[in-house]
Write a protein that holds these residues in place. Structure first.
Motif, PDB file in Angstrom:
ATOM      1  N   ASP A   1      33.449   2.657  41.526  1.00 46.04           N
ATOM      2  CA  ASP A   1      34.509   2.006  40.743  1.00 46.04           C
ATOM      3  C   ASP A   1      33.995   1.347  39.470  1.00 46.04           C
ATOM      4  O   ASP A   1      34.772   1.077  38.551  1.00 46.04           O
ATOM      5  N   LYS A   2      32.685   1.084  39.407  1.00 43.87           N
ATOM      6  CA  LYS A   2      32.104   0.458  38.227  1.00 43.87           C
ATOM      7  C   LYS A   2      31.448   1.475  37.295  1.00 43.87           C
ATOM      8  O   LYS A   2      30.834   1.105  36.300  1.00 43.87           O
ATOM      9  N   GLY A   3      31.591   2.760  37.632  1.00 44.78           N
ATOM     10  CA  GLY A   3      31.036   3.798  36.778  1.00 44.78           C
ATOM     11  C   GLY A   3      29.591   4.134  37.052  1.00 44.78           C
ATOM     12  O   GLY A   3      28.956   4.876  36.291  1.00 44.78           O
ATOM     13  N   LYS A   4      29.044   3.636  38.171  1.00 49.20           N
ATOM     14  CA  LYS A   4      27.649   3.925  38.518  1.00 49.20           C
ATOM     15  C   LYS A   4      27.567   5.273  39.235  1.00 49.20           C
ATOM     16  O   LYS A   4      28.344   5.549  40.140  1.00 49.20           O
ATOM     17  N   PRO A   5      26.622   6.138  38.864  1.00 47.91           N
ATOM     18  CA  PRO A   5      26.489   7.443  39.502  1.00 47.91           C
ATOM     19  C   PRO A   5      26.089   7.311  40.975  1.00 47.91           C
ATOM     20  O   PRO A   5      25.105   6.643  41.307  1.00 47.91           O
ATOM     21  N   ILE A   6      26.842   7.952  41.853  1.00 50.85           N
ATOM     22  CA  ILE A   6      26.554   7.881  43.294  1.00 50.85           C
ATOM     23  C   ILE A   6      26.604   9.266  43.951  1.00 50.85           C
ATOM     24  O   ILE A   6      26.643   9.373  45.175  1.00 50.85           O
ATOM     25  N   PHE A   7      26.590  10.322  43.147  1.00 52.19           N
ATOM     26  CA  PHE A   7      26.767  11.666  43.699  1.00 52.19           C
ATOM     27  C   PHE A   7      25.601  12.129  44.566  1.00 52.19           C
ATOM     28  O   PHE A   7      25.746  13.087  45.329  1.00 52.19           O
TER      29      PHE A   7
ATOM     30  N   ARG B   1      38.069  14.502  35.165  1.00 57.80           N
ATOM     31  CA  ARG B   1      36.702  14.002  35.141  1.00 57.80           C
ATOM     32  C   ARG B   1      36.726  12.489  34.942  1.00 57.80           C
ATOM     33  O   ARG B   1      37.584  11.976  34.231  1.00 57.80           O
ATOM     34  N   PRO B   2      35.814  11.775  35.596  1.00 59.32           N
ATOM     35  CA  PRO B   2      35.847  10.309  35.484  1.00 59.32           C
ATOM     36  C   PRO B   2      35.662   9.863  34.038  1.00 59.32           C
ATOM     37  O   PRO B   2      34.760  10.337  33.337  1.00 59.32           O
ATOM     38  N   GLY B   3      36.523   8.965  33.601  1.00 57.77           N
ATOM     39  CA  GLY B   3      36.468   8.478  32.230  1.00 57.77           C
ATOM     40  C   GLY B   3      35.444   7.379  32.062  1.00 57.77           C
ATOM     41  O   GLY B   3      35.779   6.235  31.736  1.00 57.77           O
ATOM     42  N   VAL B   4      34.192   7.707  32.296  1.00 56.16           N
ATOM     43  CA  VAL B   4      33.104   6.734  32.197  1.00 56.16           C
ATOM     44  C   VAL B   4      32.044   7.277  31.247  1.00 56.16           C
ATOM     45  O   VAL B   4      31.870   8.503  31.116  1.00 56.16           O
TER      46      VAL B   4
END
Length: 432
Positions: free
Chosen positions: A224-230, A387-390
């Motif tokens: 939710d904070k835009g941190k990559p977790i994939f 796509r996530p807007g980050v």
């Protein structure tokens, strides 16, 4: 009397020809409007414009732009055309905008819009769009164009989605799962086809088309904070499962090895026209292109369905599209940018190119979106994911492209390629 009548008719015809010629001359490859117009602004476009490589689109946009400039006397639009290397073009434009050297108005790909918003180079467009018009947008569209201050900084005028195209004569039933698609692709080879085609080369299309397989499992690229977790926990498992799926398609021969070099959707249209492909993963806009390209009896053989998932109930598709943003500090030029968006692209442009509108009201306004095909596309948007807007997304995409090349060519295992991608993305994230 007869002589006067003939003279009058000839004069009218000459006037008509003169007006037609004048309208035609209003649109050139690098200009719309009179060359000596007192006011001008620059407009940077992709293939969606008067210089489109598609002759139908080019003719349609020439008419729309000609009519537009006649409604706005005293103005000239200086056209700039982007190359097909969209990622590079968007990165260059962002740097130009940061230094105050960007175009006055330009097409901004939705997947990098967050970078432009974050760089504070876009001008607010709120005064040109009503609250009702904004509320009519799909939720993911509204979220994408809105800044942290609640203002809108672009207008996302078209969206799209990816589907599985198939030749019904070769593949009569729509594959619903990964296993069914693999089986259908292998069976198609027995009929002289080359299996299923998809983007696998170094470009954004490869990432976006493949992501549907990750998202279908509920995978998340960022938190939710835009941190990559994939590459963490369950996301890692889902990610590797989706990568191994594509790897198996190539290793088994269900997909040709050349997919690792495909970087253009046009290759799928060409393969369909040449009769060498019966299955490919492409965009909804290609349905219209196939209709324009193939002979009617050949086009009738083609249809589409949702992209298969690991199970019949797990489905997803990427929803992309283009936005327009204003970079100028001149209020008059910002207003003209908004006018171009509203009068040419948001509605007329959608209908011309059969590109899905982002506002619900437009589906009922244009007959072209009432066709069975476009109604099906619109319904499929329920499984769509943007796509996530980050800010980190472009680097995530870049690393997925590299990873896919390494995996499909066999130079790295999926695990090693994922670890390399994650290391690079985390390093980039730390620099933001």
């Amino acid at each position: 009397m007869r002589l006067r009548l003939v003279t009058a008719l000839l004069a009218s015809a000459a006037a008509f020809v003169a007006v037609s010629a004048q309208a035609q001359n209003l649109v050139t490859k690098d200009r719309v409007g009179p060359a000596d117009a007192p006011k001008s602004f620059t407009l940077r476009l992709t293939n969606d414009g008067p210089t489109s490589t598609d002759p139908v689109w080019a003719e349609g946009y020439q008419k729309l732009f000609s009519e537009f400039i006649q409604r706005h006397p005293g103005w000239r639009i200086d056209l700039e055309r982007m190359s097909d290397n969209i990622g590079q073009e968007q990165a260059r434009m962002l740097e130009q905008a940061k230094s105050g050297q960007g175009p006055d108005c330009a097409a901004v790909d939705s997947f990098v819009l967050a970078l432009f918003k974050g760089a504070n180079v876009l001008k607010p467009l709120d005064e040109y769009f009503t609250k009702e018009e904004v509320a009519d947008l799909f939720p993911f569209i509204r979220e994408g164009i809105t800044g942290p201050d609640g203002k809108i900084y672009a207008w996302w005028w078209n969206t799209d989605l990816r589907v599985l195209y198939r030749n019904k004569d070769i593949v009569p039933d729509a594959p619903k799962t990964w296993d069914e698609l693999k089986a259908a692709a292998i069976a198609s080879k027995d009929k002289g086809m080359e299996g299923v085609l998809f983007n696998g080369g170094r470009w954004e299309g490869t990432t976006f088309d493949w992501l549907a397989n990750f998202w279908a499992q509920g995978g998340k690229l960022v938190d939710d904070k835009g941190k990559p977790i994939f590459a963490e926990g369950e996301n890692r498992e889902k990610f590797l499962k989706a990568v191994n799926y594509f790897k198996d398609l190539v290793d088994s021969g269900a997909a040709p090895k050349r997919v690792a070099t495909i970087v253009n959707y046009d290759e799928f249209n060409a393969a369909a026209a040449a009769g060498t492909a019966a299955l490919f993963i492409g965009g909804n806009w290609q349905y219209g292109q196939l209709k324009n390209t193939l002979e009617p009896e050949e086009f009738e053989k083609w249809t589409f369905s949702e992209i298969p998932g690991p199970t019949p109930d797990q489905r997803s598709t990427g929803t992309g599209g283009w936005t327009f943003g204003a970079f100028s500090s001149d209020p008059e030029k910002v207003a003209m940018c908004a006018a171009v968006i509203k009068e040419i692209y948001a509605g007329p442009g959608n209908a011309l190119q059969q590109q899905l509108p982002t506002a619900a009201a437009l589906y009922g306004k244009y007959d072209v979106f009432k066709t069975p095909a476009n109604e099906t596309f619109a319904k499929a948007l329920v499984n769509g994911q943007a796509r996530p807007g980050v800010p980190i997304y472009p680097e995530i995409s870049n690393q997925i492209q590299i990873m896919m090349g390494d995996v499909l060519s066999g130079t790295k295992t999926p695990e090693a390629a994922l670890d390399a991608a994650n290391t690079a993305v985390q390093a980039a994230f730390a620099r933001l």
